[in-house]
Design a protein around this motif. Structure first.
Motif, short mmCIF file in Angstrom:
data_model
loop_
_atom_site.label_atom_id
_atom_site.label_comp_id
_atom_site.label_asym_id
_atom_site.label_seq_id
_atom_site.Cartn_x
_atom_site.Cartn_y
_atom_site.Cartn_z
N ASP A 36 0.72 -1.22 0.00
CA ASP A 36 -0.01 -0.19 0.08
C ASP A 36 1.00 1.21 -0.07
OD1 ASP A 36 -2.40 -1.12 -0.46
OD2 ASP A 36 -2.81 -1.48 1.95
N ARG A 37 2.33 0.96 0.12
CA ARG A 37 3.16 2.36 0.08
C ARG A 37 3.43 2.54 -1.48
NH1 ARG A 37 5.04 4.54 4.76
NH2 ARG A 37 6.49 5.79 3.40
N LYS A 87 3.75 2.75 -5.30
CA LYS A 87 3.00 3.61 -6.41
C LYS A 87 3.17 2.66 -7.95
CE LYS A 87 3.23 7.77 -3.67
NZ LYS A 87 4.20 8.99 -3.68
N CYS A 128 5.96 2.39 -9.94
CA CYS A 128 6.50 3.18 -10.78
C CYS A 128 7.67 2.39 -11.49
CB CYS A 128 7.21 4.28 -9.96
SG CYS A 128 8.67 3.73 -8.79
N LYS A 153 -4.37 2.35 -3.21
CA LYS A 153 -4.31 3.45 -4.06
C LYS A 153 -4.76 3.18 -5.32
CE LYS A 153 -0.73 5.81 -1.52
NZ LYS A 153 -1.25 7.49 -1.66
N TYR A 206 -2.85 1.33 -7.64
CA TYR A 206 -1.97 1.08 -8.59
C TYR A 206 -1.59 -0.37 -8.42
CZ TYR A 206 -0.52 5.97 -7.70
OH TYR A 206 -0.45 7.60 -7.62
#
Lengths: 73, 253
Positions: free
Chosen positions: A11-12, A14, A16, A37, A39
């Motif tokens: 959950d941290r 993103k 990327c 989130k 992602y």
């Protein structure tokens, strides 16, 4: 060879992908599911236990989502 | 099977999730600063100054005392904080829109006065927070929302090379440029940040670490493509290197 593993706080993450290109054994991939989130988080795919705990993926992570563990330190 | 953490979140960062876009290297640089602060054992005596720009909320992410400066005025605020509390470690964290545009006077004079503070300067060649307009550091020909046909240097002038500029000031002790595009360059950036803080602790004068950073959202690239763009386009206009390292700083290594 040292044994290690990583724990990805999904959950941290993103999604990327910066962590996915630096693994010497290509063990870090983007998952097919979504996190809270929205992602697609990165995930460790290591069925053969190849991870050495080298920390390269964690050093690339902009969100401190990866904790690295090493056997016996 | 006993396992020890080989890598975990530094104590000088809070648990807060950052608002930065996916793949933005602000997060990497925040972590490097926090790691350095942990390693030097200075978390309780360090004061950070947040800028205006994407990093405006940095005080939520660092587990330190923090102040928020008006746009571009972080070096002026740092000057005051450091002069009244010389035993503290004071650093500013500033982007290119903050430091190289509205805050150019502040940074040049703080360096020229030899204020014993440290500046971490994040150069991503664009205004991030306001929507991707041209910054002073935008490369010639670079497309931004305010230069849709690319930056025309005849109209908009040339990009400012901050590390080179600050290195000409007599008060500067340590001025370098780094980038954070792969593990090796990240390690090099961390060493530079550490040396900058050590220079301040040794009261050697002004220190500045410029870090080439990415802005995937406003460049219109994926995070991985953005890091390649830094290496291929930015690093040629803004060469990495040590622009000023006085002898006393060299002996700290």
């Amino acid at each position: 060879m040292a044994k290690g593993t990583i724990l990805i706080d999904e959950d941290r993450c993103k999604g990327c992908e910066l962590c996915t290109t630096v693994c010497p054994f290509d063990l870090v991939h983007i998952a097919n599911h979504f996190n809270a989130k929205g992602y697609r988080p990165s995930t460790l795919v290591d069925p053969e236990g190849k991870c050495t705990g080298c920390t390269l993926c964690a050093r690339m992570c902009p969100d401190v989502a990866i904790t690295v563990y090493r056997e016996g330190g | 099977m006993e396992k020890k953490a080989g890598f975990a979140k530094p104590e000088a960062l809070t648990d807060a999730l950052t608002h930065y876009c996916p793949g933005c290297t602000h997060g990497i640089i925040h972590r490097l600063i926090a790691e350095v602060i942990d390693e030097l054992g200075i978390r309780e005596i360090t004061i950070g100054i947040a800028p205006v720009g994407c990093a405006v909320l940095a005080y939520n992410y660092f587990n330190l005392d923090f102040a928020e400066a008006a746009h571009g005025r972080a070096p002026a605020m740092a000057t005051g904080l450091k002069r009244v509390q010389p035993d503290k470690v004071v650093f500013t964290y500033q982007g290119d829109g903050d430091l190289a545009a509205i805050g150019t006077a502040e940074i040049v004079h703080a360096a020229s006065r030899g204020e014993n503070i440290t500046t971490i300067f994040i150069n991503n060649a664009i205004y991030g927070m306001t929507g991707g307009q041209m910054a002073p550091t935008t490369l010639p020909g670079q497309v931004t929302t305010s230069t849709p046909f690319g930056r025309d240097v005849k109209l908009a002038g040339h990009p400012l090379r901050v590390a080179e500029l600050i290195a000409t000031t007599s008060g500067a002790a340590y001025v370098v440029r780094r980038m954070v595009t792969k593990p090796a360059t990240i390690a090099s950036a961390k060493k530079a940040i550490k040396l900058a803080f050590q220079a301040q602790r040794a009261e050697l004068g002004f220190s500045l670490v410029e870090i080439l950073s990415s802005c995937p959202t406003n460049w219109g690239l994926s995070p991985l493509e953005a890091l390649e763009w830094v290496e291929e386009n930015m690093a040629s206009y803004y060469p990495l290197g040590d622009y000023k390292v006085i002898d006393e700083v060299k002996s700290l290594k």
